[in-house]
Scaffold this motif. Sequence first.
Motif, mmCIF file in Angstrom:
data_model
loop_
_atom_site.group_PDB
_atom_site.id
_atom_site.type_symbol
_atom_site.label_atom_id
_atom_site.label_comp_id
_atom_site.label_asym_id
_atom_site.label_seq_id
_atom_site.Cartn_x
_atom_site.Cartn_y
_atom_site.Cartn_z
ATOM 1 N N PRO A 236 0.899 -1.050 0.086
ATOM 2 C CA PRO A 236 -0.041 -0.007 0.084
ATOM 3 C C PRO A 236 0.766 1.284 -0.094
ATOM 4 O O PRO A 236 1.914 1.345 0.502
ATOM 5 C CB PRO A 236 -0.748 -0.094 1.229
ATOM 6 C CG PRO A 236 0.009 -0.896 2.114
ATOM 7 C CD PRO A 236 0.582 -2.017 1.242
ATOM 8 N N ARG A 237 0.401 2.143 -0.982
ATOM 9 C CA ARG A 237 1.186 3.200 -0.771
ATOM 10 C C ARG A 237 0.703 4.377 0.364
ATOM 11 O O ARG A 237 -0.179 5.253 0.016
ATOM 12 C CB ARG A 237 0.999 4.089 -2.232
ATOM 13 C CG ARG A 237 1.394 3.095 -3.359
ATOM 14 C CD ARG A 237 2.765 3.587 -3.935
ATOM 15 N NE ARG A 237 3.625 2.956 -3.134
ATOM 16 C CZ ARG A 237 4.158 1.827 -2.880
ATOM 17 N NH1 ARG A 237 3.622 0.785 -3.677
ATOM 18 N NH2 ARG A 237 5.114 1.422 -1.864
ATOM 19 N N ALA A 238 0.714 4.120 1.364
ATOM 20 C CA ALA A 238 0.261 4.864 2.415
ATOM 21 C C ALA A 238 1.523 5.049 3.515
ATOM 22 O O ALA A 238 2.335 4.556 3.450
ATOM 23 C CB ALA A 238 -0.798 3.799 3.382
ATOM 24 N N THR A 252 0.687 1.273 -7.718
ATOM 25 C CA THR A 252 -0.077 1.092 -7.019
ATOM 26 C C THR A 252 -0.641 -0.508 -7.645
ATOM 27 O O THR A 252 -0.630 -0.616 -8.904
ATOM 28 C CB THR A 252 -1.361 1.781 -7.551
ATOM 29 O OG1 THR A 252 -1.072 3.316 -6.930
ATOM 30 C CG2 THR A 252 -2.693 1.473 -6.727
ATOM 31 N N ALA A 337 -3.534 -1.412 7.016
ATOM 32 C CA ALA A 337 -3.048 -0.485 5.682
ATOM 33 C C ALA A 337 -3.108 -1.499 4.566
ATOM 34 O O ALA A 337 -3.741 -1.359 3.347
ATOM 35 C CB ALA A 337 -1.699 0.099 6.116
ATOM 36 N N TRP A 338 -2.603 -2.931 4.665
ATOM 37 C CA TRP A 338 -2.612 -3.688 3.450
ATOM 38 C C TRP A 338 -4.112 -3.931 3.173
ATOM 39 O O TRP A 338 -4.611 -3.930 1.869
ATOM 40 C CB TRP A 338 -1.750 -5.002 3.490
ATOM 41 C CG TRP A 338 -0.567 -5.005 2.912
ATOM 42 C CD1 TRP A 338 -0.595 -5.522 1.604
ATOM 43 C CD2 TRP A 338 0.781 -4.817 3.209
ATOM 44 N NE1 TRP A 338 0.720 -5.718 1.235
ATOM 45 C CE2 TRP A 338 1.678 -5.016 2.231
ATOM 46 C CE3 TRP A 338 1.326 -4.350 4.413
ATOM 47 C CZ2 TRP A 338 2.830 -5.009 2.345
ATOM 48 C CZ3 TRP A 338 2.674 -4.224 4.579
ATOM 49 C CH2 TRP A 338 3.480 -4.443 3.254
ATOM 50 N N ASP A 340 -6.983 -2.431 3.975
ATOM 51 C CA ASP A 340 -7.651 -1.308 3.354
ATOM 52 C C ASP A 340 -7.440 -1.253 1.782
ATOM 53 O O ASP A 340 -8.227 -0.669 1.155
ATOM 54 C CB ASP A 340 -7.254 0.134 4.155
ATOM 55 C CG ASP A 340 -7.758 0.072 5.791
ATOM 56 O OD1 ASP A 340 -8.707 -0.793 5.797
ATOM 57 O OD2 ASP A 340 -7.461 0.755 6.261
ATOM 58 N N ASP A 341 -5.973 -1.154 1.424
ATOM 59 C CA ASP A 341 -5.872 -0.861 0.162
ATOM 60 C C ASP A 341 -6.301 -1.914 -0.837
ATOM 61 O O ASP A 341 -6.792 -1.686 -1.751
ATOM 62 C CB ASP A 341 -4.073 -1.009 0.054
ATOM 63 C CG ASP A 341 -3.770 -0.998 -1.443
ATOM 64 O OD1 ASP A 341 -3.715 0.102 -2.119
ATOM 65 O OD2 ASP A 341 -3.040 -1.934 -1.834
ATOM 66 N N ARG A 345 -9.781 -1.317 -3.733
ATOM 67 C CA ARG A 345 -9.526 -1.670 -5.015
ATOM 68 C C ARG A 345 -10.380 -2.852 -5.715
ATOM 69 O O ARG A 345 -9.914 -3.285 -6.742
ATOM 70 C CB ARG A 345 -7.915 -1.620 -5.431
ATOM 71 C CG ARG A 345 -7.308 -0.222 -5.374
ATOM 72 C CD ARG A 345 -5.618 -0.299 -5.985
ATOM 73 N NE ARG A 345 -4.980 -1.184 -4.871
ATOM 74 C CZ ARG A 345 -4.332 -2.319 -5.237
ATOM 75 N NH1 ARG A 345 -4.852 -2.832 -6.382
ATOM 76 N NH2 ARG A 345 -3.640 -2.909 -4.395
#
Length: 500
Positions: A236-238, A252, A337-338, A340-341, A345
Amino acid sequence: MHAAIDALARDLAAAGLTSEGVRALVGDDADAALARMVAEPARRAALRRPGARSTLLQAFVLGDPVPEAAMAEALPAMGVDGALALGIVGRRAGRVPLVAPLVAIRPHAFRDALGKGEWWIASDLDELAGVAPLRPDHVLGVGGAARTLASLLPPLPVDRALDLGTGCGVIALHLRRLASRVVATDISERALWFTGLNARLNGVDGIETRLGSLFAPVAGERFDLIASNPPFVITPRAEGVPAYEYRDGGATGDGLMAAVVGGLAAHLAPGGDARLLGNWETVADEAGIDRVRAWAAGLDAWAIERESLDPVRYAELWLRDGGTLPRDEAHDALLDAWLDDFEARGVSAVGMGWLALRLPATGGASLDRFERLPQAIALEHAGAHLAAAFDAAAWLAGLDDGALALERLERAPDVTEAHHQLPGAAGPNVIELRQGGALGRTLSVDTALAALVGACDGELPVGVLIGAIAGLLEVDEPILAADLLPRVRELVLTGFLRAA
């Protein structure tokens, strides 16, 4: 620097820091533990048998500080000052002066289509050396992924080869065994330093290193062979999620894999091959392996999905890889975070596997194969088999069924037949064809196909054999031919049969 590396190679050789040398020093059990990233048995064995080999093992294999006097004895040609200047050790003050390794240098024995060999491979210190978490610009040594990619390379001589995302350079070394010239690229200056070090350490020339992302360093150039284990991990780009250069490409989702596959056609010479490892996402109702097909448009392609993970297992895999365990304070936040990403999508699974691709020399693509093969595969034969399959696909594309029936075929020498039947049964309930080579497939077949494969010795055309089998089975020959010929194509492609 070259003189210092050459001296280091002489010292490693003189000390016997080879795969066999390490095994002889520490014993089979401790050597097997090293392969499982367990250091203590080898450390205990080395301390019981002091000497140059033990010192170099402790320092460069296990990552332990050693007395400076012992290191000086182990590096008579290079010297401690030479090792300091090269940047592979650092001094530590103390009652007894110590030097601590700054890199790992480990023997790597390999076998490929050209035979056996061994290199010393330098990389960053890792979990075997007790380093966790890893530094963001960590450069991996030789792991399972590198061994797999090396085994997939077509064993054919070529002029120019490209190692895209070279890391420590071990794939570039394998490519140099096949290619007259190799270009090795990476976004990491540290990775390119290791690649240059490893090439010189092993006396390998003809490898040029270039800094840059993906195909940018080779814009406008074409290669006969491209190999890549790109930074394909879907991260994830977080904010707060660590990124590692060796595995996280900054795109992404699986966008980096799409860019690598999509860029091949512009950088392969006509008839040139590519071998990649990668990950791909299943998004909504579109399977990841089907999305790969779109990326590879215009290329001959064979995609093999070895495993598919749900989002939770995928995230856990790469959290552990980065040194974050469930007991760690940051674990749950990173896992969220993973997830959620993936949820944002619409990702339901991530496939992991191999890609073999070729730019057709003329005409359109003749191979379009996308499959899941989770079973164990003996990689020893994979590279030669995949290369032969592309040639077989091109040959088959030029034959309609009538022309195929006129061809003489023979069984591959590694194919065997097994029968399974219930006690007292008059005949087999199951007939299997098994490969000892290729990808080690086992196929359940019917009596007619088993008879055809058994009769394929290169003497008679396929159509004549089908006619004889139809007579024996008392079935209509055209109907049997219509059933068998498509399956014959499959057996040729997968290596059970081949042109005589």
